[in-house]
Design a protein around this motif. Sequence first.
Motif, PDB file in Angstrom:
ATOM      1  N   THR A   1       0.806  -1.219   0.000  1.00 11.06           N
ATOM      2  CA  THR A   1       0.000   0.000   0.000  1.00 11.06           C
ATOM      3  C   THR A   1       0.840   1.270   0.000  1.00 11.06           C
ATOM      4  O   THR A   1       0.394   2.299  -0.486  1.00 11.06           O
ATOM      5  CB  THR A   1      -0.954   0.013   1.203  1.00 11.06           C
ATOM      6  OG1 THR A   1      -0.190  -0.118   2.403  1.00 11.06           O
ATOM      7  CG2 THR A   1      -1.973  -1.092   1.104  1.00 11.06           C
ATOM      8  N   THR A   2       2.041   1.217   0.529  1.00 13.01           N
ATOM      9  CA  THR A   2       2.904   2.403   0.530  1.00 13.01           C
ATOM     10  C   THR A   2       3.252   2.806  -0.890  1.00 13.01           C
ATOM     11  O   THR A   2       3.146   3.977  -1.257  1.00 13.01           O
ATOM     12  CB  THR A   2       4.195   2.132   1.334  1.00 13.01           C
ATOM     13  OG1 THR A   2       3.832   1.708   2.643  1.00 13.01           O
ATOM     14  CG2 THR A   2       5.053   3.371   1.423  1.00 13.01           C
ATOM     15  N   ALA A   3       3.643   1.860  -1.700  1.00 14.83           N
ATOM     16  CA  ALA A   3       3.983   2.152  -3.092  1.00 14.83           C
ATOM     17  C   ALA A   3       2.747   2.627  -3.855  1.00 14.83           C
ATOM     18  O   ALA A   3       2.818   3.563  -4.663  1.00 14.83           O
ATOM     19  CB  ALA A   3       4.577   0.926  -3.769  1.00 14.83           C
ATOM     20  N   LEU A   4       1.600   2.005  -3.586  1.00 15.24           N
ATOM     21  CA  LEU A   4       0.368   2.418  -4.252  1.00 15.24           C
ATOM     22  C   LEU A   4       0.021   3.861  -3.881  1.00 15.24           C
ATOM     23  O   LEU A   4      -0.322   4.659  -4.749  1.00 15.24           O
ATOM     24  CB  LEU A   4      -0.792   1.491  -3.879  1.00 15.24           C
ATOM     25  CG  LEU A   4      -2.155   1.896  -4.434  1.00 15.24           C
ATOM     26  CD1 LEU A   4      -2.145   1.895  -5.956  1.00 15.24           C
ATOM     27  CD2 LEU A   4      -3.236   0.981  -3.884  1.00 15.24           C
ATOM     28  N   MET A  51      -0.257   6.925  -6.452  1.00 15.29           N
ATOM     29  CA  MET A  51      -1.511   7.664  -6.596  1.00 15.29           C
ATOM     30  C   MET A  51      -1.300   9.156  -6.360  1.00 15.29           C
ATOM     31  O   MET A  51      -1.838   9.987  -7.095  1.00 15.29           O
ATOM     32  CB  MET A  51      -2.553   7.112  -5.621  1.00 15.29           C
ATOM     33  CG  MET A  51      -3.040   5.732  -5.997  1.00 15.29           C
ATOM     34  SD  MET A  51      -4.151   5.003  -4.777  1.00 15.29           S
ATOM     35  CE  MET A  51      -5.612   5.984  -5.049  1.00 15.29           C
ATOM     36  N   ALA A  52      -0.527   9.499  -5.342  1.00 18.08           N
ATOM     37  CA  ALA A  52      -0.271  10.909  -5.063  1.00 18.08           C
ATOM     38  C   ALA A  52       0.475  11.563  -6.217  1.00 18.08           C
ATOM     39  O   ALA A  52       0.150  12.681  -6.629  1.00 18.08           O
ATOM     40  CB  ALA A  52       0.522  11.046  -3.761  1.00 18.08           C
ATOM     41  N   ALA A  53       1.465  10.872  -6.746  1.00 18.56           N
ATOM     42  CA  ALA A  53       2.230  11.429  -7.863  1.00 18.56           C
ATOM     43  C   ALA A  53       1.362  11.549  -9.111  1.00 18.56           C
ATOM     44  O   ALA A  53       1.408  12.560  -9.821  1.00 18.56           O
ATOM     45  CB  ALA A  53       3.448  10.553  -8.158  1.00 18.56           C
ATOM     46  N   GLY A  54       0.551  10.547  -9.357  1.00 22.36           N
ATOM     47  CA  GLY A  54      -0.288  10.550 -10.545  1.00 22.36           C
ATOM     48  C   GLY A  54      -1.424  11.547 -10.483  1.00 22.36           C
ATOM     49  O   GLY A  54      -1.964  11.961 -11.509  1.00 22.36           O
TER      50      GLY A  54
END
Length: 75
Positions: free
Chosen positions: A4-7, A11-14
Amino acid sequence: MPETTALGAAMAAGAAEGVGVWSLHPDDFTAVTCERFEPQINPEESEYRYTRWKKAVKKSMGWETSEPQGNSKFK
Protein backbone atom coordinates in the motif's frame (compact mmCIF):
# COMPACT_ATOMS: atom_id res chain seq x y z
CA MET A 1 -2.94 -4.98 -1.90
CA PRO A 2 0.43 -6.23 -0.63
CA GLU A 3 2.23 -2.90 -1.01
CA THR A 4 0.00 0.00 0.00
CA THR A 5 2.90 2.40 0.53
CA ALA A 6 3.98 2.15 -3.09
CA LEU A 7 0.37 2.42 -4.25
CA GLY A 8 -0.17 5.56 -2.16
CA ALA A 9 2.98 7.18 -3.52
CA ALA A 10 2.01 6.31 -7.09
CA MET A 11 -1.51 7.66 -6.60
CA ALA A 12 -0.27 10.91 -5.06
CA ALA A 13 2.23 11.43 -7.86
CA GLY A 14 -0.29 10.55 -10.54
CA ALA A 15 -2.91 12.88 -9.11
CA ALA A 16 -0.55 15.86 -8.73
CA GLU A 17 -1.66 19.10 -10.30
CA GLY A 18 -0.61 19.19 -13.93
CA VAL A 19 -0.05 15.43 -14.13
CA GLY A 20 -3.60 14.09 -14.09
CA VAL A 21 -2.64 10.45 -14.70
CA TRP A 22 -4.54 9.06 -11.70
CA SER A 23 -7.86 10.06 -10.18
CA LEU A 24 -8.30 10.01 -6.41
CA HIS A 25 -12.09 9.74 -6.74
CA PRO A 26 -13.27 6.57 -4.91
CA ASP A 27 -15.35 5.39 -7.89
CA ASP A 28 -12.15 5.19 -9.95
CA PHE A 29 -10.41 2.73 -7.58
CA THR A 30 -11.89 -0.34 -9.28
CA ALA A 31 -8.75 -0.62 -11.41
CA VAL A 32 -6.64 -1.34 -8.31
CA THR A 33 -5.73 -5.03 -8.15
CA CYS A 34 -6.32 -6.76 -4.84
CA GLU A 35 -5.06 -10.13 -3.70
CA ARG A 36 -6.45 -12.42 -1.06
CA PHE A 37 -3.95 -14.09 1.24
CA GLU A 38 -4.86 -17.37 2.91
CA PRO A 39 -2.97 -19.05 5.79
CA GLN A 40 -0.59 -21.79 4.68
CA ILE A 41 -0.19 -23.43 8.10
CA ASN A 42 -2.71 -25.31 10.22
CA PRO A 43 -4.43 -23.60 13.20
CA GLU A 44 -2.37 -25.54 15.78
CA GLU A 45 0.93 -24.41 14.23
CA SER A 46 -0.38 -20.87 13.99
CA GLU A 47 -1.34 -20.82 17.68
CA TYR A 48 2.04 -22.31 18.66
CA ARG A 49 3.92 -19.63 16.71
CA TYR A 50 1.71 -16.85 18.04
CA THR A 51 2.28 -18.02 21.63
CA ARG A 52 6.06 -18.05 21.07
CA TRP A 53 5.87 -14.57 19.51
CA LYS A 54 3.96 -13.22 22.54
CA LYS A 55 6.56 -14.77 24.86
CA ALA A 56 9.38 -13.09 22.91
CA VAL A 57 7.60 -9.73 23.06
CA LYS A 58 7.15 -10.07 26.84
CA LYS A 59 10.85 -10.88 27.27
CA SER A 60 11.84 -7.81 25.26
CA MET A 61 9.78 -5.36 27.34
CA GLY A 62 11.97 -3.15 29.48
CA TRP A 63 15.03 -4.14 27.48
CA GLU A 64 15.81 -0.58 26.35
CA THR A 65 16.35 2.04 29.04
CA SER A 66 16.86 5.77 28.78
CA GLU A 67 19.63 5.76 31.40
CA PRO A 68 23.17 4.62 30.56
CA GLN A 69 24.20 1.40 32.29
CA GLY A 70 27.57 0.59 33.85
CA ASN A 71 30.83 2.14 32.62
CA SER A 72 29.56 3.30 29.25
CA LYS A 73 31.62 5.89 27.38
CA PHE A 74 28.33 7.55 26.36
CA LYS A 75 27.47 8.97 29.80
